[in-house]
Motif scaffolding. Structure first.
Motif, mmCIF file in Angstrom:
data_model
loop_
_atom_site.group_PDB
_atom_site.id
_atom_site.type_symbol
_atom_site.label_atom_id
_atom_site.label_comp_id
_atom_site.label_asym_id
_atom_site.label_seq_id
_atom_site.Cartn_x
_atom_site.Cartn_y
_atom_site.Cartn_z
ATOM 1 N N PRO A 199 27.258 -33.853 -24.851
ATOM 2 C CA PRO A 199 27.319 -33.117 -23.582
ATOM 3 C C PRO A 199 26.405 -31.901 -23.619
ATOM 4 O O PRO A 199 26.105 -31.365 -24.685
ATOM 5 C CB PRO A 199 28.781 -32.676 -23.483
ATOM 6 N N VAL A 200 25.981 -31.479 -22.453
ATOM 7 C CA VAL A 200 25.150 -30.273 -22.335
ATOM 8 C C VAL A 200 26.008 -29.058 -22.666
ATOM 9 O O VAL A 200 27.114 -28.901 -22.142
ATOM 10 C CB VAL A 200 24.564 -30.149 -20.912
ATOM 11 N N CYS A 255 25.402 -39.783 -25.640
ATOM 12 C CA CYS A 255 24.681 -38.506 -25.684
ATOM 13 C C CYS A 255 25.678 -37.369 -25.798
ATOM 14 O O CYS A 255 26.771 -37.436 -25.234
ATOM 15 C CB CYS A 255 23.875 -38.296 -24.402
ATOM 16 N N ILE A 309 21.275 -27.912 -15.796
ATOM 17 C CA ILE A 309 22.240 -28.806 -16.440
ATOM 18 C C ILE A 309 21.899 -30.258 -16.140
ATOM 19 O O ILE A 309 21.879 -31.104 -17.036
ATOM 20 C CB ILE A 309 23.679 -28.467 -15.996
ATOM 21 N N LEU A 310 21.609 -30.557 -14.885
ATOM 22 C CA LEU A 310 21.276 -31.929 -14.500
ATOM 23 C C LEU A 310 19.971 -32.388 -15.148
ATOM 24 O O LEU A 310 19.849 -33.542 -15.553
ATOM 25 C CB LEU A 310 21.198 -32.057 -12.982
ATOM 26 N N ARG A 366 18.484 -36.281 -21.649
ATOM 27 C CA ARG A 366 19.266 -36.893 -22.730
ATOM 28 C C ARG A 366 19.538 -38.364 -22.454
ATOM 29 O O ARG A 366 19.483 -39.200 -23.352
ATOM 30 C CB ARG A 366 20.576 -36.155 -22.924
ATOM 31 N N GLU A 367 19.856 -38.691 -21.209
ATOM 32 C CA GLU A 367 20.114 -40.085 -20.856
ATOM 33 C C GLU A 367 18.847 -40.927 -21.009
ATOM 34 O O GLU A 367 18.901 -42.057 -21.498
ATOM 35 C CB GLU A 367 20.679 -40.181 -19.441
ATOM 36 N N LYS A 375 20.760 -33.155 -18.779
ATOM 37 C CA LYS A 375 21.549 -34.394 -18.843
ATOM 38 C C LYS A 375 20.654 -35.608 -18.602
ATOM 39 O O LYS A 375 20.737 -36.613 -19.326
ATOM 40 C CB LYS A 375 22.675 -34.335 -17.816
ATOM 41 N N LYS A 376 19.774 -35.521 -17.611
ATOM 42 C CA LYS A 376 18.866 -36.636 -17.320
ATOM 43 C C LYS A 376 17.929 -36.892 -18.495
ATOM 44 O O LYS A 376 17.706 -38.050 -18.874
ATOM 45 C CB LYS A 376 18.057 -36.344 -16.051
ATOM 46 N N ARG A 386 26.124 -43.083 -22.116
ATOM 47 C CA ARG A 386 27.196 -42.215 -21.627
ATOM 48 C C ARG A 386 27.119 -40.869 -22.338
ATOM 49 O O ARG A 386 26.527 -40.752 -23.398
ATOM 50 C CB ARG A 386 28.570 -42.846 -21.882
ATOM 51 N N THR A 387 27.777 -39.893 -21.769
ATOM 52 C CA THR A 387 27.824 -38.549 -22.335
ATOM 53 C C THR A 387 29.253 -38.216 -22.710
ATOM 54 O O THR A 387 30.177 -38.551 -21.980
ATOM 55 C CB THR A 387 27.313 -37.520 -21.297
#
Length: 144
Positions: free
Chosen positions: A40-41, A38, A56-57, A63-64, A60-61, A90-91
């Motif tokens: 990165p943010v 993924c 941000i979290l 995207r994962e 990220k979640k 992974r990011t």
């Protein structure tokens, strides 16, 4: 046992890469690490509310979770072939993440499509594949 890393971005080339592994390698001696990377943010994606870290979290979640969903057809193909595998989302920079994971799990082979889901579709060799070629010391199978 051949430990193989398959970088999967959901593209047709990535799916053909999985088919190539299933059709040509001795699958009885194969273990696959299936990877989706993924992006990165970026800070311009974050809407600063009361707690920017939560934004941000959350991104990220999401995207994962999207990366895990994207792996569904790849997982189904490996399962139907009876190939044992581990899944990784992974990011980061895709080429660097591919190289790092191949080292972390002592992979014997890296497999990926020549062009993925990037915005420049007409290049003969995608930028991620090109970077992996230059960064890895491992054998690399590119499938178009």
């Amino acid at each position: 046992m051949t430990i193989t890393l398959i970088a999967f971005d959901g593209s047709e080339n990535a799916m053909r890469a999985i088919d190539e592994i299933v059709d040509t390698l001795d699958t009885s001696k194969l273990h696959v690490h299936l990877l989706n990377v993924c992006e990165p943010v970026q800070m311009n994606e974050v809407v600063f509310n009361e707690d920017p870290l939560l934004d941000i979290l959350s991104i990220k979640k999401a995207r994962e979770e999207a990366g895990m969903a994207l792996l569904t057809p790849a997982k189904a193909r490996l399962e139907s072939a009876g190939i044992p595998f581990d899944v990784h989302v992974r990011t980061g920079n895709p080429a660097e993440v591919i190289i790092d994971l191949s080292r972390e799990y002592h992979c014997d082979l890296i497999v990926m499509g020549t062009r993925g889901m990037g915005t420049i579709k007409n290049l003969l060799l995608g930028s991620v594949a090109s970077k992996v070629i230059h960064l890895t010391e491992k054998p690399l199978l590119l499938v178009k």
